[in-house]
Design an enzyme around this catalytic site. Structure first.
Site, PDB file in Angstrom:
ATOM      1  N   ASP A 251       7.839   9.277   9.399  1.00 24.32           N
ATOM      2  CA  ASP A 251       8.983  10.273   8.437  1.00 24.32           C
ATOM      3  C   ASP A 251       8.295  10.471   7.089  1.00 24.32           C
ATOM      4  O   ASP A 251       7.445   9.739   6.620  1.00 24.32           O
ATOM      5  CB  ASP A 251      10.178   9.394   8.538  1.00 24.32           C
ATOM      6  CG  ASP A 251      10.924   9.314   9.717  1.00 24.32           C
ATOM      7  OD1 ASP A 251      10.445   9.867  10.895  1.00 24.32           O
ATOM      8  OD2 ASP A 251      12.197   8.914   9.614  1.00 24.32           O
TER       9      ASP A 251
ATOM     10  N   HIS B 284       6.648   5.269   8.037  1.00 22.39           N
ATOM     11  CA  HIS B 284       6.742   6.379   7.141  1.00 22.39           C
ATOM     12  C   HIS B 284       5.211   6.640   6.447  1.00 22.39           C
ATOM     13  O   HIS B 284       4.497   5.797   6.430  1.00 22.39           O
ATOM     14  CB  HIS B 284       7.755   5.803   5.968  1.00 22.39           C
ATOM     15  CG  HIS B 284       8.995   5.600   6.143  1.00 22.39           C
ATOM     16  ND1 HIS B 284       9.466   4.268   7.114  1.00 22.39           N
ATOM     17  CD2 HIS B 284      10.027   6.568   6.319  1.00 22.39           C
ATOM     18  CE1 HIS B 284      10.680   4.669   7.291  1.00 22.39           C
ATOM     19  NE2 HIS B 284      10.975   5.654   6.832  1.00 22.39           N
TER      20      HIS B 284
END
Length: 254
Positions: A56, A198
């Site tokens: 992400d 992430h």
């Protein structure tokens, strides 16, 4: 025309050949695990299952390191990019696509969509779609920031022609702590699971090689997100559901 002595022999051979598929089917029916594994796209090893690697909040200045590590391990991932970040680093979106990764929608500005009105929710999703498409991507999936969703968010996602997906395994790589914690959490994934990581976190970059090595030791290959008839309830968000699992890439040889 065969004589009487050759007929039984020929019939015996024919019956044996006909029996071979039956034996194979019977043995397959006794298996309690998944269907016969597919070949890994990278190195030809057999896959006992697939898990989806997802990142992400990218792209970021750390994106090249993530791409290099994935390339070294012959793994592909789904990059849930922010539209705002893609505007800052369009060359990294192009690099993600060139490496064969899926570039997906994570909203334009990473707002908690459940706090916005329907028009603002739609704008966050549509603007990110337009930004990513301008960079060459074709998003198919949407991951709401923080995993926060509701009926209004789901409706906006569907209107945009996307499918919503959360995750099954959170690495908590955004927290402080040893890299080994990220590795341990990632390797708790089950076949078909979707791992949340992430972009932009050095802790993630440092953990990624060990995660990929650990998955390989379990025979788990990096796969893409595919639809599933089963509805999952991610841990911690019992009201959020999605119908997705990890499966082989459509173009496994790429």
């Amino acid at each position: 025309m065969p004589n009487k002595t050759t007929v039984p022999v020929l019939m015996g051979v024919s019956m044996a050949l006909l029996a071979l598929p039956v034996v194979g089917t019977f043995r397959a029916g006794l298996r309690n695990d998944s269907p016969p594994p597919a070949e890994s796209a990278a190195d030809g090893r057999r896959c006992a299952g697939h898990v989806a690697l997802t990142f992400d909040d990218g792209p970021t200045p750390l994106t090249p390191q993530i791409l290099d590590i994935l390339d070294e391990h012959g793994a592909r991932a789904a990059m849930f990019n922010l539209g705002s970040a893609a505007l800052e680093h369009p060359e990294q979106v192009e690099a993600q696509l060139a490496a064969g990764h899926a570039v997906e929608n994570h909203s334009q500005n990473h707002a908690d969509l459940t706090t916005l009105d329907p028009e603002a929710i739609a704008a966050e999703i549509i603007e990110a779609n337009e930004t990513l498409r301008a960079a060459g991507a074709d998003p198919q999936w949407f991951r709401p920031p923080y995993g926060y969703t509701d009926d209004r968010v789901k409706a906006a996602v569907a209107t945009a022609g996307l499918r919503e997906v959360i995750w099954t395994t959170d690495t908590f790589d955004w927290e402080d702590g040893p890299v080994s914690d990220v590795v341990d959490k990632a390797l708790a994934v089950e076949p078909g699971g979707i791992i949340l990581m992430h972009d932009g976190k050095q802790r993630t970059v440092d953990a990624l090689p060990a995660i990929l090595d650990g998955l390989a030791e379990r025979g788990l290959c990096a796969g893409q997100i595919v639809e599933s008839a089963e509805t999952h309830h991610p841990s911690g968000w019992p009201d959020n559901t999605y119908q997705a699992v990890a499966g082989p890439w459509d173009n496994a040889a790429a």
